[in-house]
Design a protein around this motif. Structure first.
Motif, PDB file in Angstrom:
ATOM      1  N   ASN A  63       0.832  -1.200   0.000  1.00 33.39           N
ATOM      2  CA  ASN A  63       0.000   0.000   0.000  1.00 33.39           C
ATOM      3  C   ASN A  63       0.868   1.252   0.000  1.00 33.39           C
ATOM      4  O   ASN A  63       0.454   2.317  -0.430  1.00 33.39           O
ATOM      5  CB  ASN A  63      -0.909   0.016   1.235  1.00 33.39           C
ATOM      6  CG  ASN A  63      -2.164  -0.808   1.008  1.00 33.39           C
ATOM      7  OD1 ASN A  63      -2.575  -1.027  -0.121  1.00 33.39           O
ATOM      8  ND2 ASN A  63      -2.769  -1.266   2.096  1.00 33.39           N
ATOM      9  N   GLN A  64       2.082   1.104   0.516  1.00 34.52           N
ATOM     10  CA  GLN A  64       2.998   2.228   0.614  1.00 34.52           C
ATOM     11  C   GLN A  64       4.092   2.100  -0.446  1.00 34.52           C
ATOM     12  O   GLN A  64       4.612   1.003  -0.694  1.00 34.52           O
ATOM     13  CB  GLN A  64       3.639   2.261   2.004  1.00 34.52           C
ATOM     14  CG  GLN A  64       2.661   2.551   3.138  1.00 34.52           C
ATOM     15  CD  GLN A  64       2.494   4.040   3.362  1.00 34.52           C
ATOM     16  OE1 GLN A  64       3.466   4.768   3.508  1.00 34.52           O
ATOM     17  NE2 GLN A  64       1.269   4.506   3.418  1.00 34.52           N
ATOM     18  N   ILE A  65       4.436   3.196  -1.073  1.00 37.47           N
ATOM     19  CA  ILE A  65       5.518   3.201  -2.057  1.00 37.47           C
ATOM     20  C   ILE A  65       6.438   4.388  -1.765  1.00 37.47           C
ATOM     21  O   ILE A  65       6.052   5.341  -1.088  1.00 37.47           O
ATOM     22  CB  ILE A  65       4.975   3.287  -3.515  1.00 37.47           C
ATOM     23  CG1 ILE A  65       3.974   4.455  -3.674  1.00 37.47           C
ATOM     24  CG2 ILE A  65       4.326   1.997  -3.919  1.00 37.47           C
ATOM     25  CD1 ILE A  65       4.571   5.707  -4.188  1.00 37.47           C
ATOM     26  N   GLU A  66       7.661   4.302  -2.275  1.00 40.40           N
ATOM     27  CA  GLU A  66       8.619   5.395  -2.092  1.00 40.40           C
ATOM     28  C   GLU A  66       8.472   6.388  -3.240  1.00 40.40           C
ATOM     29  O   GLU A  66       8.607   6.032  -4.402  1.00 40.40           O
ATOM     30  CB  GLU A  66      10.047   4.861  -2.044  1.00 40.40           C
ATOM     31  CG  GLU A  66      11.084   5.936  -1.742  1.00 40.40           C
ATOM     32  CD  GLU A  66      12.498   5.392  -1.677  1.00 40.40           C
ATOM     33  OE1 GLU A  66      13.098   5.429  -0.597  1.00 40.40           O
ATOM     34  OE2 GLU A  66      12.993   4.922  -2.722  1.00 40.40           O
ATOM     35  N   ASP A 118       2.983   7.383  -8.649  1.00 42.06           N
ATOM     36  CA  ASP A 118       3.605   6.391  -7.773  1.00 42.06           C
ATOM     37  C   ASP A 118       5.116   6.280  -7.951  1.00 42.06           C
ATOM     38  O   ASP A 118       5.724   5.279  -7.549  1.00 42.06           O
ATOM     39  CB  ASP A 118       2.964   5.009  -7.964  1.00 42.06           C
ATOM     40  CG  ASP A 118       1.518   4.967  -7.484  1.00 42.06           C
ATOM     41  OD1 ASP A 118       1.169   5.755  -6.601  1.00 42.06           O
ATOM     42  OD2 ASP A 118       0.748   4.143  -8.019  1.00 42.06           O
ATOM     43  N   LYS A 119       5.748   7.304  -8.568  1.00 48.01           N
ATOM     44  CA  LYS A 119       7.193   7.240  -8.765  1.00 48.01           C
ATOM     45  C   LYS A 119       7.909   8.517  -8.349  1.00 48.01           C
ATOM     46  O   LYS A 119       8.771   8.499  -7.479  1.00 48.01           O
ATOM     47  CB  LYS A 119       7.522   6.914 -10.222  1.00 48.01           C
ATOM     48  CG  LYS A 119       7.214   5.472 -10.606  1.00 48.01           C
ATOM     49  CD  LYS A 119       7.726   5.162 -12.010  1.00 48.01           C
ATOM     50  CE  LYS A 119       7.472   3.687 -12.355  1.00 48.01           C
ATOM     51  NZ  LYS A 119       7.956   3.355 -13.715  1.00 48.01           N
ATOM     52  N   LEU A 120       7.555   9.632  -8.996  1.00 45.17           N
ATOM     53  CA  LEU A 120       8.331  10.843  -8.691  1.00 45.17           C
ATOM     54  C   LEU A 120       7.570  12.127  -8.983  1.00 45.17           C
ATOM     55  O   LEU A 120       6.591  12.141  -9.717  1.00 45.17           O
ATOM     56  CB  LEU A 120       9.658  10.841  -9.487  1.00 45.17           C
ATOM     57  CG  LEU A 120       9.597  10.899 -11.021  1.00 45.17           C
ATOM     58  CD1 LEU A 120       9.468  12.336 -11.519  1.00 45.17           C
ATOM     59  CD2 LEU A 120      10.846  10.274 -11.607  1.00 45.17           C
ATOM     60  N   VAL A 121       8.084  13.197  -8.375  1.00 46.20           N
ATOM     61  CA  VAL A 121       7.643  14.558  -8.650  1.00 46.20           C
ATOM     62  C   VAL A 121       8.908  15.336  -9.017  1.00 46.20           C
ATOM     63  O   VAL A 121       9.899  15.291  -8.283  1.00 46.20           O
ATOM     64  CB  VAL A 121       6.965  15.216  -7.440  1.00 46.20           C
ATOM     65  CG1 VAL A 121       6.694  16.697  -7.716  1.00 46.20           C
ATOM     66  CG2 VAL A 121       5.679  14.501  -7.074  1.00 46.20           C
TER      67      VAL A 121
END
Length: 211
Positions: free
Chosen positions: A149-152, A203-206
């Motif tokens: 449920n949690q991602i980096e 779900d990856k980056l900003v």
């Protein structure tokens, strides 16, 4: 001599834990001792923890289903060493709880069966079962519970990583942008700068482009 000192299960699991079957591996008794200690941890877990009918926490339940999935697949493909590594992860998680949910305890014993049959049969009997473990169905996993449920999430400024945070999976663009702009590590890189572009990869980056 090794079986006499460490037991047949330790010998068996160590051979499976040494690495991929197709790769040559040096024999080292230090690794054997590590496996022996791991099996001792499992035995002590069942001695020191009270078995309850309570349901496991969401986090523990997810670790359980991830373990079922990995051990199932890795056993089928003869990747025994990585299956054992995942069982070690589950045992570590069980040492963090004060009581042992029966559903987790019984599943762990079933997964251990092909690897350490003597210990597994003894623990199965301690759990109150009279029939042999080899007649019991293999545990099944729920696919949804094997996904985190949690991602980096990576926060970048001008393409350079400035921060990493754990966030809930599936957050919308506006939510993660707001989190990035409030991130303390990004503050100094954004202060007094003009934002030119905002890039969000779900779900990856900003990535915030400034000048």
């Amino acid at each position: 001599e090794i079986i006499s000192e460490y037991g047949a299960d330790s010998m068996r699991m160590y051979e499976m834990f040494m690495g991929p079957l197709e790769v040559s591996k040096p024999w080292a008794t230090t690794g054997l001792v590590g496996v022996y200690r791991f099996l001792d941890r499992i035995y002590r877990l069942f001695e020191e923890r009270t078995i309850t009918d309570e349901q496991p926490s969401d986090e523990l339940n997810r670790t359980l289903h991830k373990t079922i999935k990995k051990v199932t697949y890795d056993t089928n493909t003869l990747n025994f060493n990585t299956a054992i590594s995942q069982m070690m992860v589950l045992v570590n998680e069980l040492y963090k709880v004060e009581t042992l949910p029966r559903v987790v305890a019984e599943t762990l014993v079933k997964l251990l069966g092909p690897y350490v049959p003597h210990l597994a049969e003894e623990l199965w009997e301690r759990l109150g079962h009279s029939g042999g473990l080899s007649t019991v169905a293999w545990p099944q996993f729920v696919e949804e519970l094997t996904v985190d449920n949690q991602i980096e999430m990576v926060f970048q400024v001008n393409g350079k990583v400035r921060s990493k945070v754990m966030v809930s999976k599936g957050l919308g663009k506006d939510e993660v942008l707001a989190m990035a702009k409030k991130d303390e590590k990004l503050a100094s890189w954004l202060e007094g700068r003009t934002i030119v572009k905002e890039i969000v990869v779900a779900d990856k980056l900003v990535n915030i482009v400034v000048k």
